[in-house]
Design a protein around this motif. Sequence first.
Motif, PDB file in Angstrom:
ATOM      1  N   ARG A 165       7.759 -52.343  -5.167  1.00  0.00           N
ATOM      2  CA  ARG A 165       8.664 -51.250  -4.820  1.00  0.00           C
ATOM      3  C   ARG A 165       9.235 -50.580  -6.059  1.00  0.00           C
ATOM      4  N   VAL A 166       9.421 -51.351  -7.138  1.00  0.00           N
ATOM      5  CA  VAL A 166       9.996 -50.792  -8.364  1.00  0.00           C
ATOM      6  C   VAL A 166       9.070 -49.734  -8.963  1.00  0.00           C
ATOM      7  N   PRO A 187       7.690 -49.948   6.591  1.00  0.00           N
ATOM      8  CA  PRO A 187       8.898 -50.771   6.418  1.00  0.00           C
ATOM      9  C   PRO A 187       9.440 -50.773   4.988  1.00  0.00           C
ATOM     10  N   HIS A 188       8.603 -50.434   4.033  1.00  0.00           N
ATOM     11  CA  HIS A 188       9.033 -50.378   2.636  1.00  0.00           C
ATOM     12  C   HIS A 188       9.534 -48.983   2.251  1.00  0.00           C
ATOM     13  N   GLY A 189       9.536 -48.051   3.203  1.00  0.00           N
ATOM     14  CA  GLY A 189       9.961 -46.691   2.907  1.00  0.00           C
ATOM     15  C   GLY A 189       8.963 -45.926   2.071  1.00  0.00           C
ATOM     16  N   LEU A 190       7.691 -46.358   2.098  1.00  0.00           N
ATOM     17  CA  LEU A 190       6.664 -45.761   1.250  1.00  0.00           C
ATOM     18  C   LEU A 190       5.518 -45.208   2.101  1.00  0.00           C
ATOM     19  N   THR A 191       4.736 -44.357   1.487  1.00  0.00           N
ATOM     20  CA  THR A 191       3.548 -43.806   2.119  1.00  0.00           C
ATOM     21  C   THR A 191       2.544 -43.456   1.036  1.00  0.00           C
ATOM     22  N   ILE A 192       1.268 -43.496   1.373  1.00  0.00           N
ATOM     23  CA  ILE A 192       0.270 -43.054   0.405  1.00  0.00           C
ATOM     24  C   ILE A 192       0.186 -41.533   0.389  1.00  0.00           C
ATOM     25  N   ARG A 193       0.670 -40.908   1.442  1.00  0.00           N
ATOM     26  CA  ARG A 193       0.726 -39.437   1.555  1.00  0.00           C
ATOM     27  C   ARG A 193      -0.634 -38.811   1.302  1.00  0.00           C
ATOM     28  N   HIS A 194      -1.663 -39.475   1.811  1.00  0.00           N
ATOM     29  CA  HIS A 194      -3.029 -38.970   1.676  1.00  0.00           C
ATOM     30  C   HIS A 194      -3.610 -38.903   3.079  1.00  0.00           C
ATOM     31  N   PHE A 195      -3.624 -37.706   3.662  1.00  0.00           N
ATOM     32  CA  PHE A 195      -4.026 -37.554   5.045  1.00  0.00           C
ATOM     33  C   PHE A 195      -5.201 -36.595   5.158  1.00  0.00           C
ATOM     34  N   PRO A 196      -6.433 -37.056   4.917  1.00  0.00           N
ATOM     35  CA  PRO A 196      -7.585 -36.196   5.181  1.00  0.00           C
ATOM     36  C   PRO A 196      -7.722 -35.966   6.682  1.00  0.00           C
ATOM     37  N   GLN A 197      -8.515 -34.995   7.057  1.00  0.00           N
ATOM     38  CA  GLN A 197      -8.715 -34.712   8.482  1.00  0.00           C
ATOM     39  C   GLN A 197      -9.265 -35.918   9.217  1.00  0.00           C
ATOM     40  N   SER A 198      -9.995 -36.771   8.494  1.00  0.00           N
ATOM     41  CA  SER A 198     -10.602 -37.974   9.080  1.00  0.00           C
ATOM     42  C   SER A 198      -9.658 -39.171   9.065  1.00  0.00           C
ATOM     43  N   PHE A 199      -8.369 -38.963   8.749  1.00  0.00           N
ATOM     44  CA  PHE A 199      -7.399 -40.033   8.518  1.00  0.00           C
ATOM     45  C   PHE A 199      -7.459 -41.132   9.580  1.00  0.00           C
ATOM     46  N   GLU A 200      -7.575 -40.754  10.842  1.00  0.00           N
ATOM     47  CA  GLU A 200      -7.524 -41.725  11.933  1.00  0.00           C
ATOM     48  C   GLU A 200      -8.681 -42.714  11.884  1.00  0.00           C
ATOM     49  N   TRP A 271      -5.092 -51.154  -6.376  1.00  0.00           N
ATOM     50  CA  TRP A 271      -3.670 -50.874  -6.552  1.00  0.00           C
ATOM     51  C   TRP A 271      -3.528 -49.359  -6.466  1.00  0.00           C
ATOM     52  N   MET A 272      -2.670 -48.908  -5.540  1.00  0.00           N
ATOM     53  CA  MET A 272      -2.511 -47.482  -5.301  1.00  0.00           C
ATOM     54  C   MET A 272      -1.081 -47.034  -5.585  1.00  0.00           C
ATOM     55  N   ARG A 273      -0.953 -45.894  -6.255  1.00  0.00           N
ATOM     56  CA  ARG A 273       0.355 -45.269  -6.452  1.00  0.00           C
ATOM     57  C   ARG A 273       0.831 -44.697  -5.109  1.00  0.00           C
ATOM     58  N   LEU A 274       2.078 -44.910  -4.797  1.00  0.00           N
ATOM     59  CA  LEU A 274       2.625 -44.495  -3.511  1.00  0.00           C
ATOM     60  C   LEU A 274       3.730 -43.455  -3.694  1.00  0.00           C
ATOM     61  N   GLN A 275       4.170 -42.901  -2.573  1.00  0.00           N
ATOM     62  CA  GLN A 275       5.254 -41.928  -2.553  1.00  0.00           C
ATOM     63  C   GLN A 275       6.366 -42.449  -1.642  1.00  0.00           C
ATOM     64  N   ASP A 276       7.613 -42.083  -1.964  1.00  0.00           N
ATOM     65  CA  ASP A 276       8.684 -42.299  -0.995  1.00  0.00           C
ATOM     66  C   ASP A 276       8.436 -41.387   0.200  1.00  0.00           C
ATOM     67  N   ARG A 277       8.760 -41.882   1.375  1.00  0.00           N
ATOM     68  CA  ARG A 277       8.527 -41.078   2.570  1.00  0.00           C
ATOM     69  C   ARG A 277       9.445 -39.856   2.555  1.00  0.00           C
TER      70      ARG A 277
END
Length: 539
Positions: A165-166, A187-200, A271-277
């Motif tokens: 989280r840090v 639950p960690h308040g994070l998201t990858i914020r990567h939503f391609p059209q095929s996301f599902e 290991w992926m860099r994440l974004q705050d939601r």
Amino acid sequence: MAENRKRKFWGWGYEDQGPTPEQQKHMAERMAKRFGLGPLELTPAPKESELNLRAPRVKPPAALEAICSTSTHDRAGHTYGKGSRDLRRAFRRDYPNPIDVVAFPRDEKELIAVLEWCDGARIAAAPYGGGSSVVGGLEPPEGDRYRGAVSIDLMHLDKVVEVDRVSRAARIQAGVYGPALDAQLKPHGLTIRHFPQSFEFSTLGGWIATRSGGHFATLYTHIDDFVESLRVVTPTGVVESRRLPGSGAGPSPDRMFIGSEGILGIITEAWMRLQDRPTFRAGASIPFPSMIKAAEAVRQISQAGLYPANCRVLDEGEAFNSGAGNGDEAVLVLAFESADHPLEPWMKRALECCADHGGKIPADAAKTRTDADATHEGSAGAWRNAFLSAPYLMDTVAAMGMVSDTFETAITWERFPEFHRQVMECARDTIARVCGKGSVTCRFTHVYPDGPAPYYTVLAPGKRGSEIEQWDEIKAAVSDKLIALGGTITHHHAVGRYHRPWYDRQRPDGFARALKAAKRALDPRGILNPGVLIDPDPD
């Protein structure tokens, strides 16, 4: 090996999803009216019982039998992706070269065992994420060089293993699907914020292997921007890069595997860099007198360093088809989001750029919202809904015998107006010659300070039984034009097998030799996705 809720082996989504028979009939009536056609009959979707797949050419060793499947559903579902050509071959019940075995390793140890079997037995191995490829990235090679073909499905490697989280990062298994990944990070308040059209129905490993384009239309456009380090299993051993925020220590090992489409190894973790939601949102839809005027505004916005999350131009036809416009105006779907601050100054400046180029600014467009509905209403909401539902409609379009597909590219700003004019002219002329009539529309999916990524959609009446050949002819003509004008054959759909002829022309010869050398070093017997990106060595 199947879930309780079965995926379609021949199309997008689950078997209980998609338009109802009544909705399909209504779509066919509208399509016939639009193009002045007679009644369009809908070809029934294929059934497993109608397939006559070749018997598996190979049998897994006893130690792997428990994680392998040779069922018709699994083999057919892992043979094709979800592109137009794939759907049409499925509707023809045409599976002349099916995957022989589908392996579902439950951990990295079992994955290594599957690769060792394939490597030792001269069996082609195709890594499988969510199966959403639209460029022939999943298919087994033709010919008799390999004794058989195995699809390696990582669906069981689906966990977020560790969260930092840090540093705002997480160690994630490659087989996790988009919705499951987002749910585990929430639950960690994070998201990858990567939503391609095929996301599902696509996975983290698939995004990385194909250099997927995602949610952000500017700044963080490709999955590359989020990769911190990788762990990759190859036939000659495991390759794992060091986790760092950045490094100048020689060529990046991660970059070698990002976009490699499974020909060098199978990604198991990253290991992926994440974004705050995001909690602050601002969105607006701005009509423009033309696509070119909207493009001029977008160039100004992108070069101003405002970095909107959404900055997608829809030409007049695209806006009309999605319900975002009346058919006389282009529309810019613009949105900002942040987890840290209100957005009025950014939106205000972006709207000024729009006004400079003839955009009609809606009232209260610069107001920050703190609810998700900020970008789900009005024209922006109509476009978003059309965007997300499009994959579910492709099955029906294929069933009614229409020729429909897309091609996408990228070009620098100073070349865009003439590039766009010639591409549209080429596509329209070819559609008229091949299909008699039809339409081509355009939108921007992503924009950069130095150029846009135009995305073109073709829709035309097909000749029953010849839709694939008709599309291939249109695709070849526009692809030749894209390459001749200096564009890329693909901005975010990967290369696979369908783009190979033009990728071979775009790729520098020296790089091709280096890529083949890397392939020999990591996959000396050439078992991994042979024919994708490069051909295996003849020996």
